[in-house]
Structure formats: C-alpha cells, structure tokens
Design a protein around this motif. Structure first.
Motif, PDB file in Angstrom:
ATOM      1  N   THR A  39       0.470  -0.810  -0.042  1.00 12.51           N
ATOM      2  CA  THR A  39      -0.363   0.115   0.522  1.00 12.51           C
ATOM      3  C   THR A  39       0.979   1.076   0.074  1.00 12.51           C
ATOM      4  N   GLU A  40       1.603   1.291  -0.031  1.00 11.98           N
ATOM      5  CA  GLU A  40       2.796   1.905  -0.044  1.00 11.98           C
ATOM      6  C   GLU A  40       3.613   2.938  -0.821  1.00 11.98           C
ATOM      7  N   ALA A  41       3.577   1.241  -1.655  1.00  8.40           N
ATOM      8  CA  ALA A  41       5.005   0.968  -2.953  1.00  8.40           C
ATOM      9  C   ALA A  41       4.417   2.616  -4.107  1.00  8.40           C
ATOM     10  N   ASN A  42       2.909   2.067  -4.358  1.00 10.88           N
ATOM     11  CA  ASN A  42       2.428   3.185  -5.737  1.00 10.88           C
ATOM     12  C   ASN A  42       0.937   4.484  -4.968  1.00 10.88           C
ATOM     13  N   GLY A  50      -8.213  17.695  -8.531  1.00  9.77           N
ATOM     14  CA  GLY A  50      -9.202  16.227  -7.777  1.00  9.77           C
ATOM     15  C   GLY A  50      -8.616  15.100  -7.996  1.00  9.77           C
ATOM     16  N   SER A  51      -7.889  14.890  -8.727  1.00 11.06           N
ATOM     17  CA  SER A  51      -7.914  13.497  -9.580  1.00 11.06           C
ATOM     18  C   SER A  51      -6.233  13.152  -9.009  1.00 11.06           C
ATOM     19  N   PHE A  52      -6.059  12.001  -8.695  1.00 12.40           N
ATOM     20  CA  PHE A  52      -5.257  11.067  -8.967  1.00 12.40           C
ATOM     21  C   PHE A  52      -4.579  10.746  -9.929  1.00 12.40           C
ATOM     22  N   LYS A  53      -2.822  11.122  -9.813  1.00 16.48           N
ATOM     23  CA  LYS A  53      -2.187  10.243 -11.162  1.00 16.48           C
ATOM     24  C   LYS A  53      -1.181  10.093 -10.615  1.00 16.48           C
ATOM     25  N   GLY A  54       0.042   8.882 -11.128  1.00 19.17           N
ATOM     26  CA  GLY A  54       1.202   7.864 -11.153  1.00 19.17           C
ATOM     27  C   GLY A  54       0.738   7.362 -11.759  1.00 19.17           C
ATOM     28  N   THR A  55       2.208   6.833 -12.791  1.00 17.95           N
ATOM     29  CA  THR A  55       3.205   5.766 -13.568  1.00 17.95           C
ATOM     30  C   THR A  55       3.969   5.453 -13.221  1.00 17.95           C
ATOM     31  N   VAL A  56       3.942   3.765 -13.244  1.00 15.75           N
ATOM     32  CA  VAL A  56       3.751   2.613 -12.883  1.00 15.75           C
ATOM     33  C   VAL A  56       5.092   2.111 -13.903  1.00 15.75           C
TER      34      VAL A  56
END
Length: 99
Positions: A39-42, A50-56
């Motif tokens: 739960t902490e990794a990404n 108001g949105s959340f965004k991330g790349t893996v």
C-alpha cells in the motif's frame, strides 16, 4: 478513471499511467500483484482538479491484478480495466491490466 499504456521500443517495459478522480480523498495508491499489494509502494499524486495520477513501469507481455486503495480504507476497481477476476482473499473482483 483512466489507464494509459505506453510501450517502450527499446525495453520490454510498458509505462502505465493510472488516474482516478477522488476529490474528497487525502491519498490514493495503486496496489496489485506487481508490487505485492504494498500500500506504500505506488502512491498517486493529487492534482489540482481533485484527481490522483501516477505512472508505474511494468514488464510487457504480462497481465496484472490491481485496485486503487483510497485513504487506506476502501478498495476501488478501475472501470477501464481490461477485464476483472474474482479474488477469494479479498472477497471481491480485482481489475486486470494486460500488457
């Protein structure tokens, strides 16, 4: 919610960008079998809208189960997942992304 896939030509990797709208949330993480459901990794970054965004970066030619974890409490599937699979441990479906 959205999933964007960008396959790299020089490596067997796909950059997957996860986006979820959660205006009331403080934090959102994308968890799955690609990060051992850590739960902490990404953690995703909260944007002004108001949105959340991330790349893996994920290895190509694989499929992965995943969900979003909102405020450490509720798991949410992405409606744009490639498909869904039942998970007995969670007692719910997980989204699947195919690369």
């Amino acid at each position: 919610m959205a999933i964007k896939k960008q396959f790299l030509k020089t490596k067997p990797v796909c950059k997957v960008t996860f986006t979820i709208t959660a205006k009331e949330a403080e934090n959102v993480a994308v968890v799955g079998n690609f990060n051992e459901w850590n739960t902490e990794a990404n953690q995703l970054k909260k944007l002004k809208n108001g949105s959340f965004k991330g790349t893996v970066d994920l290895a190509s030619d694989n499929s992965y189960e995943f969900r979003y974890l909102v405020d450490g409490e509720s798991y949410i599937n992405d409606e744009e997942a490639d498909e869904f699979a039942w998970n007995d441990f969670a007692g719910a479906e997980n989204g699947i992304i195919k690369l």
